[in-house]
Motif scaffolding. Structure first.
Motif, short mmCIF file in Angstrom:
data_model
loop_
_atom_site.label_atom_id
_atom_site.label_comp_id
_atom_site.label_asym_id
_atom_site.label_seq_id
_atom_site.Cartn_x
_atom_site.Cartn_y
_atom_site.Cartn_z
N ARG A 64 109.27 47.96 34.49
CA ARG A 64 110.11 48.60 35.28
C ARG A 64 111.42 48.11 35.19
O ARG A 64 111.57 47.10 35.65
N VAL A 71 111.86 57.72 33.60
CA VAL A 71 111.27 57.91 32.35
C VAL A 71 110.13 57.21 31.89
O VAL A 71 110.30 55.88 31.92
N LEU A 73 107.21 55.81 29.54
CA LEU A 73 106.95 55.41 28.11
C LEU A 73 105.20 55.16 28.03
O LEU A 73 104.83 54.11 28.35
N PHE A 89 113.62 50.38 25.36
CA PHE A 89 113.52 50.28 27.01
C PHE A 89 114.77 49.96 27.51
O PHE A 89 114.97 50.31 28.52
N VAL A 92 117.19 52.83 27.79
CA VAL A 92 116.95 53.91 28.66
C VAL A 92 116.99 53.36 30.05
O VAL A 92 117.56 54.14 30.94
N ALA A 93 116.73 52.06 30.40
CA ALA A 93 117.17 51.55 31.59
C ALA A 93 118.37 51.37 32.01
O ALA A 93 118.80 51.21 33.16
N TYR A 96 118.69 55.43 33.10
CA TYR A 96 117.63 55.96 33.88
C TYR A 96 116.81 54.83 34.48
O TYR A 96 117.05 53.79 34.21
N ALA A 98 113.53 53.27 33.87
CA ALA A 98 112.54 53.30 32.77
C ALA A 98 111.18 52.57 33.44
O ALA A 98 111.38 51.59 33.86
#
Length: 326
Positions: A64, A71, A73, A89, A92-93, A96, A98
């Protein structure tokens, strides 16, 4: 008088020698698999934390990072959460929150009932894990067979999810999959014996060719092959994979009959050069069935489009976030 020739029997000493050699070879392969599994887990230990689910004593492993819109996955049938930590990852992080899971039975997520690894059961466990982590209204991203789990999630928990992304996702199965080698772990006695002796050495030889097909037209990263294939071929994970495959046809057909009920916004990303699934049969067909969906084909994309075209994934993720703003 015609004399019948007697069939010469193999001497007992030879039979005993063959049996002894077979047992010795099995013990050597069992020892190799045991030690190699320990070595793999030392080289690639858990990356994240564990969360218990309400209906099961087994823990799910997850990573995380980031903050903002959550989001989630979900990897495919031959993977682990490294499917994302080795690709999108971190990106995205950056924008947001992730959360990438090892699906039940995969990676370091436990699941002691592999005969129950349906999409419905997996969606339930992921949902319970997200509740434990106090993650609300996530966007669920499912790659390959994780796409089928994502669609099941949208069917079962429509009010508790913001949107979904089918990332080269499985959505239809017109006939049962060819199980071949994957059927072996389900046979009594002989299954566990083969899984704990032959799968890891033989699978290590076969894995590069499988990943070449999945990544085509790009080359599979060597780190990906080494890490994910190693974790994937461990006896417990290979057994979970085999049982999941046995449920795949029934699971996918059960949800595909209900696609018109999914009103949650869904984005479908599909490589037009995908060699594992079919852009027309799996991508376009799903878009036509879902009442609130968007399809984007990637002309030069294969099955691993989040590796080859991460910028397109991030564009479509941002678009889905915008489309689902309150």
């Amino acid at each position: 008088m015609i004399m019948k020739r007697r069939k010469r029997k193999m001497p007992k000493s030879i039979l005993t020698g063959i049996l002894a050699a077979t047992i010795l070879l099995a013990l050597i392969l069992y020892g190799y698999t045991f030690l190699k599994t320990r070595s793999i887990e030392a080289d690639y230990p858990p990356q994240g934390d564990f969360v218990s689910t309400a209906s099961s004593e087994e823990d799910l492993h997850y990573v995380r990072g980031g903050s903002g819109v959550p989001v989630v996955l979900l990897h495919g049938r031959d993977g682990t959460l490294q499917e994302f930590t080795l690709s999108i990852f971190d990106d995205v992080a950056d924008e947001y929150e992730a959360i990438a899971f090892d699906r039940p039975g995969y990676g370091y997520s436990e699941y002691d009932h592999p005969d129950q690894l349906t999409t419905k059961q997996q969606a339930k466990l992921i949902h319970e894990a997200l509740n434990e982590l106090e993650i609300e209204q996530p966007i669920i991203v499912g790659h390959s067979y994780g796409g089928a789990v994502m669609l099941q999630y949208l069917l079962d928990y429509p009010d508790q999810v913001r949107g979904g992304i089918s990332l080269a996702g499985v959505s239809y199965m017109d006939e049962p999959p060819t199980e071949g080698f994957y059927a072996l772990p389900r046979y009594p006695v002989i299954g566990p014996l083969i899984t704990n002796t032959l799968v890891l050495p033989l699978g290590s030889i076969m894995a590069p060719n499988i990943y070449e097909q999945a990544f085509d037209p790009m080359e599979p990263p060597q780190k990906y092959i080494e890490e994910i294939a190693s974790l994937y071929l461990r006896p417990k994970q290979f057994t979970a994979t085999a049982y999941e495959l046995s449920h795949m046809y029934d699971s996918v057909n059960a949800i595909s009959e209900q696609y018109e009920e999914i009103t949650t916004p869904v984005t479908i990303l599909f490589g037009e050069m995908d060699r594992m699934l079919d852009y027309e049969k799996d991508g376009k067909r799903l878009q036509e069935a879902l009442p609130n969906s968007k399809l984007r084909g990637i002309e030069e994309g294969g099955h691993k489009i989040h590796h080859s075209h991460p910028e397109i994934f991030l564009e479509e993720l941002a678009d889905l976030v915008d489309r689902t703003q309150d």
